[in-house]
Design an enzyme around this catalytic site. Structure first.
Site, short mmCIF file in Angstrom:
data_model
loop_
_atom_site.label_atom_id
_atom_site.label_comp_id
_atom_site.label_asym_id
_atom_site.label_seq_id
_atom_site.Cartn_x
_atom_site.Cartn_y
_atom_site.Cartn_z
N TRP A 189 0.86 -1.10 0.04
CA TRP A 189 -0.16 0.02 -0.14
C TRP A 189 0.87 1.27 0.07
O TRP A 189 1.93 1.47 0.81
CB TRP A 189 -0.83 -0.21 1.40
CG TRP A 189 -1.80 1.19 1.54
CD1 TRP A 189 -2.91 1.70 0.33
CD2 TRP A 189 -2.02 1.90 2.69
NE1 TRP A 189 -3.49 2.64 0.96
CE2 TRP A 189 -3.13 2.96 2.19
CE3 TRP A 189 -1.52 1.86 4.02
CZ2 TRP A 189 -3.46 3.67 3.18
CZ3 TRP A 189 -2.06 2.74 4.78
CH2 TRP A 189 -2.93 3.77 4.31
N LYS A 194 -13.08 -0.76 5.64
CA LYS A 194 -13.83 -1.90 4.58
C LYS A 194 -15.07 -2.77 5.21
O LYS A 194 -16.08 -2.96 4.60
CB LYS A 194 -12.70 -2.64 4.01
CG LYS A 194 -11.34 -1.84 3.66
CD LYS A 194 -11.59 -1.22 2.25
CE LYS A 194 -10.77 -0.06 2.07
NZ LYS A 194 -9.33 0.27 2.22
N ASP A 201 -0.63 -4.83 9.53
CA ASP A 201 -1.59 -4.17 8.99
C ASP A 201 -2.78 -4.86 8.67
O ASP A 201 -2.65 -5.68 7.66
CB ASP A 201 -0.84 -3.22 7.90
CG ASP A 201 -1.78 -2.15 7.72
OD1 ASP A 201 -3.03 -2.00 8.29
OD2 ASP A 201 -1.60 -1.38 6.47
#
Ligand code: PMP
Length: 405
Positions: free
Chosen positions: A136, A253, A217
């Site tokens: 990311w 999300k 993460d």
């Protein structure tokens, strides 16, 4: 330090520029596969039914005020969030060894975790963090901002469109002892390529041997497989093995709460006393940065996590999202392989997991899709499966087929 992976393309290296180009395009059947948020089969943002219910309950609560939350966040939220990722059976939780703080979504958790390590971690030489290549893109800036140099470890292998496991392990072996490795808990962004459970076991072995620190993460728990427990399995396994670690958690999300900025940072200590000291330092850092976190998202998620009926409903909503994405993977694979007989092997479309898929196509083929077919995706060939739906999947597959022939 390697520079970040793919070359910038003329539509901009940033996802935000790509979105702007998509918006400006007047072609009726244009497709946006750059989008980093879930869309339903009508290509619309989806407010989870359980969130609508929780919002209605909050709206009718006359007793709710708008006072500040505590510096480390809403306690009912942070404790339930810790149980969600670590499981209610977590030994670290039972022993009171987890310092949990509410953060500004996953980004804020990454930042606070990085800042904390930058201040208090005993780096062995260079202040550096190992990131998967690719990762990311925001990880690079987040660590640089707090004075930690990002360096890449091998992760994605373009030849197999899969994991470069040998390269990854090699890099764990060759890094200085006690290095910090950032690991995507599930649904690796941007590749959709995750280690298998057996590979996670081997990774834990080497990480323990080398005394490394795991910076997890976790932005997609539940969203990846449709099962909250399954998507937490790597994190839980590492905790059981006693790997020193922290976890960044996002509800953007899996609860569709992107703009509410709700997340948490959990730092596992070796003793309760250590975790208490960590929490106290996190509180000092948080105070200087945001004073205290926002309340609305925390109240919504806390209500859902702490009410068995709402929790069951949330699990169903998560399955709806994950299943739609899995269906899109199956259909895309089927059209390419069986209907169009597109050259090449497309197994990776169904083997990858989560919102994103690395198609394996090159920057030239990406440009052809954008310019000839009005299909927008990033130069590295990543597509968001959430941008595909029953109306556009044939159009996309046909044009992908043309681009690679
Ligand atoms: N980590 C990863 C790997 C991500 O993909 C994302 C979202 N794109 C985040 C963290 C943070 O997202 P947010 O701040 O919206 O929770």
């Amino acid at each position: 330090v390697h520079t970040c992976g793919p070359n910038a393309q003329k539509y901009g290296s940033s996802i935000f520029k790509l979105t702007a180009a998509y918006k400006a395009d007047t072609f009726a059947d244009k497709v946006n596969l750059g989008v980093g948020a879930y869309r339903d089969d009508d290509n619309k943002p989806w407010v989870l039914p359980v969130i609508k219910k929780a919002k209605a309950i909050l709206a009718n609560d006359e007793a709710l005020d708008h006072e500040y939350l505590p510096i480390t966040g809403l306690p009912e939220f942070t404790s339930a969030a810790a149980r969600l990722i670590l499981s209610p059976d977590s030994v670290a939780l039972k022993e009171g060894r987890v310092a949990s703080v509410q953060t500004i979504s996953g980004t804020g958790a990454n930042h606070l975790g990085a800042l904390f390590l930058s201040r208090f971690y005993e780096f062995n030489g260079e202040k550096q963090v190992f990131l998967s290549n690719p990762t990311w893109i925001n990880h690079l800036a987040i660590f640089k901002n707090v004075g930690i140099a990002p360096i890449y470890y091998p992760y994605y292998d373009p030849k197999t469109i899969g994991l470069d496991f040998a390269g990854f392990v090699n890099s764990l072996r060759n890094a200085p002892k006690r290095s910090v490795f950032l690991l995507h808990a599930c649904a690796h962004n941007p590749t959709g390529v995750d280690p298998t459970p057996e590979q996670w076991e081997q990774l834990a072995d080497v990480i323990l041997e080398q005394g490394h620190y795991a910076f997890f993460d976790c932005a997609y728990q539940g969203f990846a497989s449709g099962d909250l427990d399954r998507d937490a399995s790597a994190v839980r396994y590492f905790e059981q093995r006693g790997v020193p670690m922290l976890i960044c958690q996002s509800f953007a999300k899996n609860a569709g709460l992107y703009g509410e900025r709700i997340g948490a940072l959990h730092v596992i200590g070796s003793t309760k006393a250590e975790a208490d000291r960590v929490k106290s330092q996190l509180s000092v850092l948080q105070r200087s940065e945001i004073s205290n976190p926002p309340s609305h998202g925390a109240r919504l998620v806390s209500m859902i996590l702490n009410d068995p009926q709402l929790f069951a409903e949330w699990q169903r909503d998560i399955k709806t999202m994950a299943q739609r994405i899995i269906d899109m993977r199956d259909r895309l694979f089927d059209i390419l392989t069986n209907k169009l007989k597109t050259p090449g092997n497309w197994d990776h479309i169904v083997n990858q997991i989560g919102m994103f898929s690395f198609t394996g196509i090159n920057a030239e083929q990406v440009n052809a899709l954008i310019e000839k077919a009005h299909i927008y995706l990033t130069a590295n060939g990543r597509i968001s499966m959430a941008g595909l739906n029953s109306n556009n999947i044939d159009y996309f597959a046909e044009n992908l087929d043309k681009a690679v022939r």
